[in-house]
Design a protein around this motif. Sequence first.
Motif, PDB file in Angstrom:
ATOM      1  N   THR A 135       0.843  -1.219  -0.110  1.00 44.24           N
ATOM      2  CA  THR A 135      -0.014  -0.246   0.012  1.00 44.24           C
ATOM      3  C   THR A 135       0.825   1.105   0.099  1.00 44.24           C
ATOM      4  OG1 THR A 135      -0.155   0.441   2.387  1.00 44.24           O
ATOM      5  CG2 THR A 135      -1.791  -1.069   1.429  1.00 44.24           C
ATOM      6  N   PRO A 136       0.278   2.385  -0.410  1.00 42.87           N
ATOM      7  CA  PRO A 136       1.223   3.556  -0.650  1.00 42.87           C
ATOM      8  C   PRO A 136       1.451   4.104   1.023  1.00 42.87           C
ATOM      9  CG  PRO A 136      -0.931   4.167  -1.375  1.00 42.87           C
ATOM     10  CD  PRO A 136      -0.947   2.459  -1.227  1.00 42.87           C
ATOM     11  N   TRP A 137       0.748   3.630   2.012  1.00 39.86           N
ATOM     12  CA  TRP A 137       0.917   4.146   3.044  1.00 39.86           C
ATOM     13  C   TRP A 137       1.945   3.367   4.213  1.00 39.86           C
ATOM     14  CZ3 TRP A 137      -0.908   0.624   6.405  1.00 39.86           C
ATOM     15  CH2 TRP A 137      -2.104  -0.239   6.082  1.00 39.86           C
ATOM     16  N   CYS A 138       2.188   1.925   3.574  1.00 41.17           N
ATOM     17  CA  CYS A 138       2.892   1.231   4.419  1.00 41.17           C
ATOM     18  C   CYS A 138       4.486   1.722   4.506  1.00 41.17           C
ATOM     19  CB  CYS A 138       2.706  -0.211   3.729  1.00 41.17           C
ATOM     20  SG  CYS A 138       4.151  -1.614   4.168  1.00 41.17           S
ATOM     21  N   GLY A 139       4.810   1.642   5.593  1.00 41.55           N
ATOM     22  CA  GLY A 139       6.172   2.099   5.905  1.00 41.55           C
ATOM     23  C   GLY A 139       7.440   1.055   5.235  1.00 41.55           C
ATOM     24  N   PHE A 140       7.109  -0.193   5.399  1.00 37.37           N
ATOM     25  CA  PHE A 140       7.994  -1.057   4.939  1.00 37.37           C
ATOM     26  C   PHE A 140       8.154  -1.214   3.513  1.00 37.37           C
ATOM     27  CE2 PHE A 140       6.651  -3.151   8.873  1.00 37.37           C
ATOM     28  CZ  PHE A 140       7.910  -3.459   9.525  1.00 37.37           C
ATOM     29  N   CYS A 141       6.863  -0.691   2.789  1.00 39.99           N
ATOM     30  CA  CYS A 141       6.838  -0.785   1.630  1.00 39.99           C
ATOM     31  C   CYS A 141       7.535   0.444   1.131  1.00 39.99           C
ATOM     32  CB  CYS A 141       5.227  -0.447   0.982  1.00 39.99           C
ATOM     33  SG  CYS A 141       4.164  -1.920   1.344  1.00 39.99           S
ATOM     34  N   ARG A 142       7.434   1.544   1.572  1.00 41.54           N
ATOM     35  CA  ARG A 142       8.248   3.086   1.139  1.00 41.54           C
ATOM     36  C   ARG A 142       9.617   2.618   1.321  1.00 41.54           C
ATOM     37  NH1 ARG A 142       4.044   5.771   4.268  1.00 41.54           N
ATOM     38  NH2 ARG A 142       5.384   6.133   5.795  1.00 41.54           N
ATOM     39  N   ALA A 143      10.083   1.870   2.503  1.00 45.45           N
ATOM     40  CA  ALA A 143      11.417   1.704   2.704  1.00 45.45           C
ATOM     41  C   ALA A 143      12.198   1.010   1.609  1.00 45.45           C
ATOM     42  CB  ALA A 143      11.694   1.126   4.070  1.00 45.45           C
ATOM     43  N   ALA A 144      11.425  -0.162   1.067  1.00 52.47           N
ATOM     44  CA  ALA A 144      11.703  -0.962   0.057  1.00 52.47           C
ATOM     45  C   ALA A 144      11.644  -0.438  -1.361  1.00 52.47           C
ATOM     46  CB  ALA A 144      10.594  -2.234  -0.011  1.00 52.47           C
ATOM     47  N   GLN A 145      11.226   0.781  -1.669  1.00 57.63           N
ATOM     48  CA  GLN A 145      11.101   1.283  -2.904  1.00 57.63           C
ATOM     49  C   GLN A 145      12.696   1.506  -3.658  1.00 57.63           C
ATOM     50  OE1 GLN A 145       8.375   1.333  -4.828  1.00 57.63           O
ATOM     51  NE2 GLN A 145       7.617   0.274  -2.997  1.00 57.63           N
ATOM     52  N   ALA A 146      13.498   1.824  -2.730  1.00 59.36           N
ATOM     53  CA  ALA A 146      15.118   2.145  -3.355  1.00 59.36           C
ATOM     54  C   ALA A 146      15.640   1.107  -3.834  1.00 59.36           C
ATOM     55  CB  ALA A 146      15.928   2.871  -2.247  1.00 59.36           C
ATOM     56  N   PRO A 147      15.634  -0.244  -3.003  1.00 62.91           N
ATOM     57  CA  PRO A 147      16.198  -1.415  -3.504  1.00 62.91           C
ATOM     58  C   PRO A 147      15.473  -2.028  -4.495  1.00 62.91           C
ATOM     59  CG  PRO A 147      15.446  -1.724  -1.095  1.00 62.91           C
ATOM     60  CD  PRO A 147      15.300  -0.377  -1.494  1.00 62.91           C
ATOM     61  N   ILE A 148      14.172  -1.989  -4.652  1.00 64.14           N
ATOM     62  CA  ILE A 148      13.280  -2.348  -5.786  1.00 64.14           C
ATOM     63  C   ILE A 148      13.476  -1.820  -7.164  1.00 64.14           C
ATOM     64  CG2 ILE A 148      10.923  -2.713  -6.573  1.00 64.14           C
ATOM     65  CD1 ILE A 148      10.087  -3.015  -3.915  1.00 64.14           C
ATOM     66  N   GLY A 149      13.739  -0.403  -6.915  1.00 63.43           N
ATOM     67  CA  GLY A 149      14.163   0.522  -8.019  1.00 63.43           C
ATOM     68  C   GLY A 149      15.380   0.135  -8.603  1.00 63.43           C
TER      69      GLY A 149
END
Length: 107
Positions: free
Chosen positions: A27-41
Motif C-alpha cells: 500500500t502507499p501508506w505502508c512504511g515497509f513498502c516505502r522503505a523497499a522502494q529504493a532497493p526495488i528500483g
Amino acid sequence: MDTYLNPGPTASEVEAMPGPTVLEFGTPWCGFCRAAQAPIGAALAGRPDVRHLKVEDGSGRPLGRAFRVKLWPTLIFLRDGKEVARLVRPQQADAIRAALAQATAAA
C-alpha cells in the motif's frame, strides 16, 4: 511506477502474462513498502524487459489472497504467469536481483 493499482489484475490475467513479471503487493501508506522502494528500483533499473506491477493489497483483495500474501511488501516473481520466486519485505537490491534472475532465466 509510484502508484499501486486498485484494483489490480485478476488471477487469470496474471496467469496469461507472457515473460517475466514482478507483482509487488503493498500500500502507499505502508512504511515497509516505502522503505523497499529504493532497493526495488535499483534492482529493476535498466530492465525494461520485466513487467513491474504494484498492486494495492488489503483485506478481501482477491489477487493478494490468491498468492497468500501476509506481509507487505511481498514481491512475487513470475515467468509466463507462474511463480518462480518470492521475497517478503526485501531490504537489499542483490536479493531482488537474485530472484529476478529466476524469472528471467530461460525456461
